[in-house]
Each structure stands twice: as structure tokens, then as C-alpha cells.
Design an enzyme around this catalytic site. Structure first.
Site, mmCIF file in Angstrom:
data_model
loop_
_atom_site.group_PDB
_atom_site.id
_atom_site.type_symbol
_atom_site.label_atom_id
_atom_site.label_comp_id
_atom_site.label_asym_id
_atom_site.label_seq_id
_atom_site.Cartn_x
_atom_site.Cartn_y
_atom_site.Cartn_z
ATOM 1 N N HIS A 295 1.334 11.221 -2.761
ATOM 2 C CA HIS A 295 0.133 11.059 -1.947
ATOM 3 C C HIS A 295 -0.645 12.368 -2.015
ATOM 4 C CE1 HIS A 295 -2.086 8.518 0.719
ATOM 5 N NE2 HIS A 295 -2.142 9.419 1.668
ATOM 6 N N HIS B 258 0.857 -1.182 0.000
ATOM 7 C CA HIS B 258 0.000 0.000 0.000
ATOM 8 C C HIS B 258 0.893 1.231 0.000
ATOM 9 C CE1 HIS B 258 -2.498 3.072 2.285
ATOM 10 N NE2 HIS B 258 -3.279 2.767 1.272
#
Length: 647
Positions: free
Chosen positions: A223, A178
Site C-alpha cells: 500500500h 479491495h
């Protein structure tokens, strides 16, 4: 007489190995350290210094050849090894070939061992030529064998791809990461190519790429809406191309978190095609038009996981056509029952499904009229060039199990957040296992984990989730379990799920207090520690060993030894522990070495090792240790005895 001859041979051998280093009379601690390595027994420098000081009788910082031999014997001729050796020798000096075979069969459970194997072991590990020539083994050779990789706890056959790799992809646990691009937290941490390289080297087969529009028509990876640094998408893809199949030949799935405009999605598609070439799967395999292919059929292939518009047949028909500037509208119609996670007994569930099917056949548009079902729509534009690269891993939102059973296609995968997945694994366990038996399901950490912490992956493996995605950059128990589980099957990143998670007629429920299907009785004797890591706070730590079992809830257990004071070099316990493991196919065992620091400060982790229970060798075995960050701490290890049987 024969015993004396062997002693002389051993003395001559030892002298021949070390005499050149003592031409000046004495040696210091640094040369002592190097000489031990030369004799095939590397030792942590901290331990060498400690033993050196104990044997430096004149406290001059230099030792004689006799003092060095005392150090050598302390390290090599360990009491527990010598005791085993003496048990199988007549004169306590030499192990015959027949006695070696007896030891290997009776103690190490090497039932297929023969004379050619024993001779091979003698030739490989016996350093004294006179002894080797007589097909015998001295304590020198025996110690080298016992400390070798052949006596490690992990089974040799588990180091190879031994499982059937011809099942559909959905039948396997798949090593998954992840936020692969991060090497720290999710708010301020840096994005780094090393995240991808490191994950691939560890055997990870599903990587996450968070894609956003960048300047100069260059998609970027970071991100979103945070202060994490940015990477070029093409740089990430180039790194993946270089390392994708270094550790494993089996397929890599690129899980795209796609936030790009259609124009930059087209750029992404172009980069994927030009970089991966024929390695990129861009069409369905002829023999798998309506079922998931196997890892074997997809060897050396890169699969794209993303939203997709249209069918695989439509994609196939467009192969070779110009897709420049063509944009598709992706529509998501979400049907939700009023109380998604409420329990529903099988009879009510079947009635509910029948009702949905009837309404669907009569008029699909009336589905939202069913009591308790809500309908909402979502739209997004997707570049045809990127959409057509999605073949067997189409990202599809998970609504509920009922919806999936009626509507979900074989090539559609779901991603479920950990909180929802945890709730479903407790309240709807049979439906969850039924779902994961048919469809690839990915579980990912909740958004609140801004520090990139991880959940315990075991609870989701227990219900068959294939892609349990963890933050590989964050060390700790979850990653220890991840690394331990995927040691199996040659570290290929694919592990065949047990029958109980593939055959839904078995009615497996991991939450049941007892599962009476050939449990394993496991006995482990913790004998001693070998050059354990030195504590950061003390050169003479108080050592405790903890054994933890992770699996179905009923198998989760922890036991520990007594504390051995002030000894990390060669602590001895000789304590035996017994475990009854109901579902060994799902069980992992973790050996933890800690130093006790008091009630307020807690224990300090010195090293750990995790592996599947069914990948353990029997007999006298050495347990390698790894640091919190995953670094190998050789020669630090535990010496144990393992025995187990299955009812």
C-alpha cells in the site's frame, strides 16, 4: 409387542456402541466427549462439561453407563425433534417408509420425493440394522437425518452452478476484493500472500494488486506511501496461479493499481505471461470482437485490468512481435460537466447528449466549448507489453453517465469511490442502472477507511454494480453480506443479475417505496437453539436471536426474539415472524445470535448466518452458525421452520 421389540432393538444397538468404553465401570468427561463423537453427535466440550456435571450424581468426575445414556438422550432426543417424529408415527416408536414420505412432502416441501428416495434416506441415517431392514426409521435415524446437511436451510441446487453463464460479463455480480494484499489496516498492517489465497478460496474473482517499483528490477506489492510490508510481484502472481481455480472455474480479474515505471511494467508483463501461460487472456476471442464474452467462454482464464493504449485490433496485430523497450503514451482527456451529480431530467439529458454528438461529429476538439463542460488532460507512459495484456477489462476513469453513454467502449470498466457512488445511487438511480447494464462498474472503499473497514455492499448491488470491492480481511456485517450473497450459484463468484438490473426498459428504481412485482411473503418460526456458542464472558449467557433482511431500502427490516436466560445449550423460543419482501431477487436474510450483556456493554455476537432469501429451503431446517471471523461453529445451529410464497 412390536413397540417392545423396537425398544429392545434400540437398547441392544446402544449397548453395542458404548459397552467397550465402560469395561472399567465409569468414564470421565473427556471420554464422554469422544464417545458422543463416535455416536455421530459431536458436541462442544463446554456443553459436555455442563451436562456431565448435571448428570454426575456422586460428583466424582466419572459417570455410569446409565448416566451417559441420560446425557446422550438430552443431546439427541431433543423435545422439538421428538414432537415432529411422534406426529408421523402411530406408536411413537417407529416411522414407516410411507410416513417418512408424508413428512417429507407435507413438512419439508420435497414434492418430487418417491419410495427410492425415502429408502435411500433410511439406509443412510438409520443406525439400527433391524429397523433399517424393515425400511423403517427410529428416533435415532430421524434425529440423525434432521441434524444432517440435507436439512440445512440453504437449498441444495444453489450449491451448484445452476444459472445461465453465457451472458456478457457485465450481466453478473462478481465477487471482488479491495487491497487484497493486506490482512490488517492500511497504514501499518502487514501485506501477506495469505490475503490472495484466502480470497480465492472464498470464491473471490477480482483481486487488487498495488504495484510499485522495487529494487533489482523486481516490482513489489504494497500500500503505497505507508508503512505496510512489501511483497514481490512475482510471489503474488505465483500464489494466484496456484489457487485461482481451486474454488471456481470462472475467470479471475487482476485489478492492477499500477505505479511502476515502464521498465518494471515490462517485467510485470513477463511475469504474468511466464507464470500463467495459456491461462492468461492476451487476445480477444474470435467470437467476441466487439462485445464482452461470458464467464463460460472465459473459463480458466486470467484477465488483466489496467490502463491500455490503442484498440483491441491493434493489439491483435502485434501478437508475436517483440515489444521489448517499447513504450506507449497513455493520454486521458477528461470532459466534466459543471455539476456532475446534479439531477437532470430525461428530456434535458437527451438534449445534452444530442448536442455532444453533434459537436463530436462536426469537430471533436470543440467539445469543451459546450456550456458547462470542462476539459483537462493527463499523461502516463505504459509499457506496450503490459498494455497489450489488457483485453476486456480496460480501466477507464469514470467522468459521468452522459460521457459514458456517448464515448465508453464495451471493454472499458470504471472504478467509482463509495461516496460518489452512494450519491449517484440516490440522485441518478435510473442512469446508474442504465450504466451498469452496459459497463462493468467497480465500487471501492473511500480512502478515509484507514482501518480497512467496509461499507454496506447492498446499496451498490441494488443499482447493478458488478464489482463491489470489500476489504476481505475485515470481518463484520459487510463481509457477512458478501459471503452470504456469493454462496449462491455454487460459490462460483459470479451471480447473474436479475432482469430488473439487466433490462433497462423495466425502469426499476430500488429507492421507490413499493415495487409491485410478485413480492414474497416469508414466515419464519424460530423454534430452538442447538449447542449455541458459549459467551466469552459467561458460561450461562442470555440468548436472543435477531432476523435481519437486507435488500432494497423498503425491504430492510429487523425483528428479534425474546431473551432466553441462562441457556446456550438448548434455548427454546417458538416465536413466529412474518416479512413482506418486495424485491426478493436482491434480498439477503441474516440470522444473528447474540448474548445480552446490558445497556452499557452492548450485546456480544455469538454467531451468524447470511444467505439469499430465494436460496432458503422450506420446512423444518437447521441454520448453521459462523463466527465473526467466518469460522464454522458446527454443531452450533438454530432450528427453525420456514414457509414462503410469491404472489
Amino acid at each position: 409387542m412390536e413397540s417392545q421389540l423396537h425398544e429392545l432393538a434400540e437398547a441392544r444397538w446402544f449397548l453395542s456402541k458404548v459397552q467397550d468404553d465402560f469395561r472399567g465401570g465409569k468414564i470421565n468427561v473427556e471420554i464422554t466427549h469422544k464417545l458422543l463423537e463416535k455416536l455421530d453427535f459431536p458436541c462442544h466440550f463446554a456443553h459436555v462439561k455442563h451436562i456431565f456435571k448435571e448428570n454426575d450424581r456422586q460428583n466424582q468426575g466419572r459417570i455410569t453407563i446409565e448416566e451417559f445414556r441420560a446425557i446422550y438422550r438430552c443431546i439427541v432426543h431433543r423435545e422439538e425433534i421428538t414432537e415432529i417424529f411422534n406426529t408421523y408415527t402411530e406408536n411413537r416408536k417407529i416411522l414407516s417408509e410411507n410416513s417418512l414420505i408424508e413428512f417429507l412432502t407435507q413438512e419439508q416441501y420435497e414434492m418430487e420425493i418417491d419410495h427410492s428416495d425415502s429408502v435411500e434416506i433410511i439406509n443412510k441415517y438409520e443406525p439400527i440394522e433391524e429397523v433399517k431392514g424393515e425400511r423403517q426409521m427410529s428416533i435415532e435415524g430421524f434425529a440423525r437425518y434432521m441434524f444432517s446437511s440435507e436439512c440445512l436451510l440453504f437449498k441444495e441446487n444453489c450449491k451448484t452452478v445452476y444459472q445461465d453463464m453465457n451472458h456478457p460479463l457485465s450481466d453478473y455480480f462478481i465477487s471482488s476484493s479491495h487491497n487484497t494484499y493486506l490482512i490488517s489496516d492500511q497504514i501499518l498492517g502487514p501485506s501477506d500472500i495469505w490475503g490472495y489465497v484466502s480470497a480465492l478460496v472464498k470464491g473471490c474473482r477480482c483481486l487488487e494488486i498495488d504495484c510499485w517499483d522495487g529494487s533489482q528490477n523486481e516490482p513489489i506489492v504494497y500500500h503505497g506511501y505507508t508503512f505496510t510490508s512489501k511483497l514481490l510481484f512475482k510471489t503474488v502472481v505465483q500464489a494466484i496461479n496456484k489457487y485461482a481455480f481451486v474454488t471456481s472455474d470462472y475467470p479471475v480479474v487482476l485489478s492492477l493499481e499500477n505505479h511502476c515505471s515502464p521498465g518494471q511494467q515490462e517485467v510485470m508483463a513477463s511475469i504474468l505471461q511466464s507464470t500463467f501461460g495459456d491461462f492468461l487472456l492476451s487476445d480477444m476471442l474470435e467470437e467476441f470482437p466487439d462485445t464482452l464474452p461470458s464467464p463460460e467462454a472465459l473459463k480458466f482464464k486470467i484477465l488483466v485490468k489496467n490502463r491500455k493504449v490503442g484498440t483491441l485490433s491493434e493489439t491483435h496485430e502485434r501478437i508475436g512481435t517483440d515489444k521489448s523497450g517499447q513504450v506507449l503514451e497513455w493520454k486521458e482527456v477528461i470532459y466534466e460537466d459543471g455539476d456532475e451529480d446534479s439531477g437532470m431530467d430525461p428530456e434535458t439529458w437527451d438534449v445534452f447528449l444530442s448536442r455532444i454528438k453533434e459537436e463530436r461529429e462536426a469537430d471533436p476538439s470543440t467539445l469543451s466549448g459546450i456550456a458547462g463542460v470542462k476539459k483537462r488532460k493527463r499523461k502516463m507512459k505504459i509499457a506496450m507489453a503490459l498494455s497489450d495484456l489488457v483485453i476486456y477489462t480496460k480501466a477507464e476513469k469514470f467522468r459521468n453517465f452522459q460521457y459514458s453513454r456517448v464515448y465508453q467502449q464495451f471493454n472499458e470498466t470504471n472504478s467509482i469511490g463509495e461516496s460518489r457512488a452512494r450519491k449517484l445511487s440516490k440522485l441518478r438511480v435510473h442512469e446508474f442502472i442504465f450504466h451498469t447494464a452496459a459497463f462493468i462498474t467497480r465500487v471501492y472503499p473511500k480512502m478515509m477507511r484507514a482501518d480497512s473497514s467496509n461499507f454496506n455492499p447492498q446499496e451498490f448491488w441494488n443499482v447493478g454494480c458488478q464489482m463491489v470491492a470489500l476489504n476481505f480481511q475485515t470481518p463484520g456485517l459487510p463481509m457477512d453480506l458478501q459471503n452470504g450473497k456469493f454462496l449462491d450459484n455454487g460459490g462460483s463468484g459470479y451471480i447473474l443479475k436479475p432482469d430488473i438490473l439487466r433490462d433497462t426498459t423495466l425502469g426499476f428504481n430500488p429507492n421507490e417505496p413499493e415495487y409491485d412485482d410478485h413480492p414474497v411473503t416469508l414466515t419464519i418460526r424460530i423454534i430452538s437453539g442447538i449447542q449455541l456458542p458459549v459467551s466469552s464472558s459467561s458460561n450461562t449467557p442470555d440468548i436472543v436471536v435477531i432476523i435481519e433482511v437486507y435488500g432494497v431500502p423498503n425491504d430492510h427490516v429487523k425483528q428479534q426474539t425474546r431473551v432466553v436466560k441462562n441457556n446456550a445449550f438448548s434455548p427454546k423460543w417458538n416465536e413466529t415472524f412474518t416479512f413482506l419482501i418486495q424485491v426478493p431477487e436482491l434480498a439477503l436474510i441474516r440470522f444473528v445470535v447474540e448474548t445480552q450483556q446490558g445497556l452499557l456493554s452492548g450485546n456480544e455476537l455469538l454467531g451468524q448466518y447470511t444467505l439469499p432469501v430465494l436460496c432458503m429451503n422450506k420446512g423444518y431446517r437447521r441454520v448453521p452458525l459462523f463466527s465473526k471471523s467466518g469460522a464454522n461453529l458446527e454443531p452450533s445451529s438454530l432450528f427453525i421452520y420456514v414457509w414462503y410464497f410469491r404472489e
